[in-house]
Design an enzyme around this catalytic site. Sequence first.
Site, short mmCIF file in Angstrom:
data_model
loop_
_atom_site.label_atom_id
_atom_site.label_comp_id
_atom_site.label_asym_id
_atom_site.label_seq_id
_atom_site.Cartn_x
_atom_site.Cartn_y
_atom_site.Cartn_z
N ASP A 104 0.82 -1.21 0.00
CA ASP A 104 0.00 0.00 0.00
C ASP A 104 0.86 1.27 0.00
O ASP A 104 0.57 2.23 0.73
CB ASP A 104 -0.95 0.02 1.20
CG ASP A 104 -1.94 -1.13 1.19
OD1 ASP A 104 -2.00 -1.85 0.18
OD2 ASP A 104 -2.65 -1.30 2.19
N ASP A 149 -0.08 -4.46 -3.81
CA ASP A 149 -1.09 -3.40 -3.99
C ASP A 149 -0.47 -2.01 -3.81
O ASP A 149 -1.05 -1.13 -3.18
CB ASP A 149 -2.23 -3.56 -2.97
CG ASP A 149 -2.93 -4.90 -3.08
OD1 ASP A 149 -2.84 -5.54 -4.14
OD2 ASP A 149 -3.57 -5.31 -2.10
#
Length: 361
Positions: A190, A211
């Site tokens: 992230d 991600d």
Amino acid sequence: MQLYLPALILYIINNFGLVLLLVVVVNIDVVSSLSHEHRILLRDYSSKVVTISKIITVNKKGSGNFNTIQAAIDSIPSGNTQWIKIQISPATYTIIYREKVNIPREKPYIYLEGINGRHETVITFNDHEKTDESATFSSFPDNIVAKGISFEVNSYNLMGSKSEVTPALAARIYGDKSAFFDCGFRGVQDTLWDVTGRHYFSNCYIEGAVDFIFGYAQSYYQNTLINVTVGKMMENVKYIGYITAQGRASENDPGGFVFEGGSVVGSGQVYLGRAYGAFSRVIFHATNFASNIIVPQGWYAWFNKGHENTFTYAEVHCEGTGSDTSNRVSWEKKLSQSEFNTTYSKSVFINQDNWMQTLPQ
């Protein structure tokens, strides 16, 4: 550009008449009357004047207006309507900007500039776990520009190999009309929360494993270097990473990530993206997949399995050893160059109202 006025005047009178000459003379007078800091920006043939109303300096050693970036931001009045530049002096190995930086929603028109570029101007912190709180840099208002700065999560996840990682954000961007030039974003999971709004990233560096570009925004990444660190950070376990997790939620949602040019490098195995929303949208155009790290299937439906027909995942004229699409998932979209141009070019996708022509640089 040097203007040879006598020749220019004769050319205009002979070809276009006196009225146009008056317009040109007036414009030249306007440009010459501006100070160096307030000089008109002639970009993409725009005639709009972009000025910097104030410059604030930050120097960790104490020679600037402030010692911290957050203190400089705090000094700007709420409801600001004029561009204010915060110039940040370079850090060193022993003196770095170790702070969480937050631009609140009521403070738009802020321009953060690292004087010597992103390799020497680094903002770092080590918060982690909570996605909505851990970011080193958070930006909430519209009309924000950053140039020549690296945002990173310093010690969390980045120190040595781990069998698992925890969300730890380098940056989260909320506001509309935000632009990042020559910036770096470094994390593992992230890294960059590209939350909402229209965002432009030019010549940036983004690093991570899981991600590490995610969110719901409508963003254009031009000439971005994406460094996949799955192999480096998780060398003791067999793990597959994901570059993007885009969360577009409906057919009418304008969100999506477009990668124009740039390169994908690194180590390990990685998907180009997994579906964070039922209408997830990610397009790579003319990107160089420089190493063979892309999982052959390319894309992963994740918890939106069954919605594959509503995803928009595409690779258009990409190249490099990882660009072979022969084994990609059957639901990857096939876009022609003309289809890309009419829907996903920069001017069409995020710049319909020409907001990018009004940005200071």
